[in-house]
Design an enzyme around this catalytic site. Sequence first.
Site, mmCIF file in Angstrom:
data_model
loop_
_atom_site.group_PDB
_atom_site.id
_atom_site.type_symbol
_atom_site.label_atom_id
_atom_site.label_comp_id
_atom_site.label_asym_id
_atom_site.label_seq_id
_atom_site.Cartn_x
_atom_site.Cartn_y
_atom_site.Cartn_z
ATOM 1 N N ASN A 273 10.878 7.337 2.696
ATOM 2 C CA ASN A 273 10.264 7.212 4.027
ATOM 3 C C ASN A 273 11.114 7.903 5.086
ATOM 4 O O ASN A 273 10.606 8.612 5.960
ATOM 5 C CB ASN A 273 10.108 5.736 4.403
ATOM 6 C CG ASN A 273 9.047 5.013 3.599
ATOM 7 O OD1 ASN A 273 8.245 5.636 2.915
ATOM 8 N ND2 ASN A 273 9.041 3.695 3.681
ATOM 9 N N ARG B 234 -5.931 13.279 -0.404
ATOM 10 C CA ARG B 234 -4.826 13.263 -1.373
ATOM 11 C C ARG B 234 -5.374 12.785 -2.712
ATOM 12 O O ARG B 234 -5.974 11.706 -2.786
ATOM 13 C CB ARG B 234 -3.701 12.318 -0.927
ATOM 14 C CG ARG B 234 -3.069 12.649 0.413
ATOM 15 C CD ARG B 234 -1.835 11.765 0.672
ATOM 16 N NE ARG B 234 -1.453 11.750 2.062
ATOM 17 C CZ ARG B 234 -0.713 12.695 2.656
ATOM 18 N NH1 ARG B 234 -0.308 13.735 1.953
ATOM 19 N NH2 ARG B 234 -0.391 12.601 3.936
ATOM 20 N N HIS C 181 -9.782 13.341 7.417
ATOM 21 C CA HIS C 181 -9.099 12.202 6.804
ATOM 22 C C HIS C 181 -10.098 11.162 6.299
ATOM 23 O O HIS C 181 -9.718 10.164 5.700
ATOM 24 C CB HIS C 181 -8.153 11.589 7.855
ATOM 25 C CG HIS C 181 -7.225 10.550 7.336
ATOM 26 N ND1 HIS C 181 -7.337 9.208 7.664
ATOM 27 C CD2 HIS C 181 -6.159 10.637 6.506
ATOM 28 C CE1 HIS C 181 -6.382 8.526 7.067
ATOM 29 N NE2 HIS C 181 -5.655 9.359 6.356
ATOM 30 N N TYR D 262 -1.664 0.821 -3.525
ATOM 31 C CA TYR D 262 -2.082 0.702 -2.127
ATOM 32 C C TYR D 262 -3.236 -0.289 -2.046
ATOM 33 O O TYR D 262 -4.141 -0.256 -2.873
ATOM 34 C CB TYR D 262 -2.585 2.036 -1.574
ATOM 35 C CG TYR D 262 -1.551 3.100 -1.308
ATOM 36 C CD1 TYR D 262 -0.292 3.066 -1.909
ATOM 37 C CD2 TYR D 262 -1.834 4.165 -0.458
ATOM 38 C CE1 TYR D 262 0.643 4.056 -1.664
ATOM 39 C CE2 TYR D 262 -0.901 5.164 -0.208
ATOM 40 C CZ TYR D 262 0.336 5.105 -0.821
ATOM 41 O OH TYR D 262 1.258 6.091 -0.580
ATOM 42 N N ARG E 108 0.849 -3.178 9.544
ATOM 43 C CA ARG E 108 1.990 -2.999 8.640
ATOM 44 C C ARG E 108 3.118 -2.209 9.286
ATOM 45 O O ARG E 108 4.279 -2.547 9.152
ATOM 46 C CB ARG E 108 1.548 -2.267 7.366
ATOM 47 C CG ARG E 108 2.731 -1.774 6.548
ATOM 48 C CD ARG E 108 2.348 -1.046 5.292
ATOM 49 N NE ARG E 108 1.364 -0.004 5.449
ATOM 50 C CZ ARG E 108 1.641 1.274 5.766
ATOM 51 N NH1 ARG E 108 2.882 1.645 6.018
ATOM 52 N NH2 ARG E 108 0.682 2.169 5.826
ATOM 53 N N HIS F 183 -2.850 -0.851 3.251
ATOM 54 C CA HIS F 183 -3.396 0.433 3.691
ATOM 55 C C HIS F 183 -4.821 0.338 4.240
ATOM 56 O O HIS F 183 -5.316 1.286 4.844
ATOM 57 C CB HIS F 183 -3.356 1.415 2.502
ATOM 58 C CG HIS F 183 -3.542 2.845 2.879
ATOM 59 N ND1 HIS F 183 -4.694 3.554 2.590
ATOM 60 C CD2 HIS F 183 -2.725 3.714 3.514
ATOM 61 C CE1 HIS F 183 -4.570 4.792 3.030
ATOM 62 N NE2 HIS F 183 -3.386 4.924 3.598
#
Length: 719
Positions: free
Chosen positions: A54, A379, A439, A472, A568, A596
């Site tokens: 991260n 992704r 997205h 996730y 989160r 997520h």
Amino acid sequence: MHRNLGDKDLNLPQYYNNRELSWLDFNYRVLQEAQDKNNPLLEQLNFISIFSSNLDEFFMVRVAGLQDQVKMGYDKPENKAQLTPKQQLVQIKLKNKEIVDLQYKRYNELIDDLKQYQVEIIKPEQLPDDLLPQLESEFKYGILPTLTPLGIDAYHPFPKLNNKSLNIFVDIDTEDDINSAIVQIPSLISRFYSFNKGDKQYIILIEDIITYFINDLFSGYTVLNTFTFRITRNADLTIHEDGAEDLLIEIERFLKERKRGTAVRLEVDGRQATHEDIVWIINQLDVHDNDVYFVDGPLDLTMLTDLVDHLSNKLKYLKYNKYVPQIPQSLGNHNIFDLSLKRDIFFHHPYESFEPIVDFIREAAEDPNTIAIKQTLYRVSKDSPIINSLKNAAENGKQVTVLVELKARFDEENNVHWARMLEEAGCHVIYGMTHLKTHSKIALVVKRMNNKLTSFIHLGTGNYNDKTANIYTDMGLITTNAEIAEDAINFFNYLSGYSVKPEYNKLIVAPFDIRDVFLARIDNEIKSHRENGNGKIIMKMNSLTDKDIILKLFEASCAGVKVQLIIRGICCLKPGVPGISENIEVVSIVGRFLEHSRIYHFHNNGDDIIYLSSADAMTRNMIKRVEILFPVEDKNIAKRLLDYMNLQLSDNQKGRYQDELGQYHYIENNLSPLNSQAFLMKEAMDYGQQLKEDNTRPQVMSVNERKGWFTKIRKQFRK
């Protein structure tokens, strides 16, 4: 942007958290999982690796962007906590140094704990003598041929070292003078080597092996000192979309450029480095003192992921118990296409399997009645079964349209590969939209059924990635709702052509309408509360940064609306400030799975309005991305979502609350321990077990069914 509410100035910086510092607070919560002894030992090491990964991305993108602003002389404060770029960099250094020191303290504790399981991370000189020949052989035949010492003098300038590469600095006495050299450690060979003796396993890091044999690389010279260092480079570079004739080629150029961006961080193993050598490297790299981090241990602890994998067979009892995602409750044993003609189907990953979504695309690709498949991909996994199904569909003669977002950060190379492959298979591939990232998560399957076309739509909060779907938490919906089908068709037409913004029946799409809908819904909740006294908003997301939405939530709080936020990561809003946000509660959950999913609930005087979305309430999602916010209209699914959010708000094991100063604390109360993720795993497993038992239980036939069965038997004999 200036907003007053009566005599209250809602723009005062004390009501906000800075975006970057709030992100560092989130990463500290990740580190807390490495400090939580209720987590298995190897999982604690994994969280240290996640923390490091991260942080690498944070420096490559966020810190790099701030450094660029400072270099350009930009000193305008950001619009919430009102810190200038230079002030942000100073505070990032102070906070991050403190957290990284805690990271290495915990790393050293955990490595010490491994000893009780007969695993030791040691230096080469600590290896038992009878294992030294094996060590020497590993170096001579497995490592040495890959190394290239780079001398630095008037004829050999300081090398351009790769982003995130691990390097050994070497001081050499050449009799006349002291010269320097760099040994870059190849990224494609193992970071550590394992040596076994009886029950004991010794782990030695590659940089320590090279250092141990360093004289073999500089034969005839005296090596005075060595230490390891690592560079992080700027990856926040601009993709020049406007002048690009072929975006694929432009992305490939961009990827090469990114590997050699300016240095934004220098990490040094501070156990051997000298001050003079550090000053010399700083000058060579053109970094500032503020960009240098000295650590008490090995660099790049992302390698712990590989170490944990290596130790998992021997020490599998030091990992989480394996969890297998279960059959979705909303689907059961039904066929996904047959059932979706009757009602909406809900999916909650990773508690419920992602496999039905993979099957949804695969079955559509194989079904001769399928006319078209359209899908957005942001992704996907390295060996994506969804990509394979889309290729098969095109090869089977179906019309396949795929938007592959080439600008998905750090997935650009992967997506370029998939885009080329899909094109070769005959798919119509869209590379994205100029100056926007697509997205949204949507798939449309069109079939010919009973002489008419029927559309099946999947909408989700997370990527079409079968690997990350296991770690996730995300949600999805499959529907055949006619209005949503029309919206989906219009949405894909918008993506694939030059059409202006379409009008939608039910879908709400950014960059056009999502923010406006949020603001209107909050306004409606304020109005409803004034009339009925029961205003309530619950939002679950990854991050909250958009100031317009924050200001509107402040207004709601001041009006008495109860606001509960499950966030989160970044949260730029400070809750609980008297007279400003005293009716706002912020909870963050960090645990085994990465939270997520995005859910937005408005009480609406009991006529609940609930949305799922690919979008967080971040400015970039509102104006720089193509996102979808979609309503959940099935009452049973809506109840599940409300129950889920209330469960998370009750989590007193992995939940942390933010106080009015912006600090996070574990939720502590006298209630029974509740880990929301563990609860949902058990609930899904219980359902899976019940389904299995129902399937194996003998079926008792009714009298009419038995009559029908005997009739069939008699007919068989008559034949």
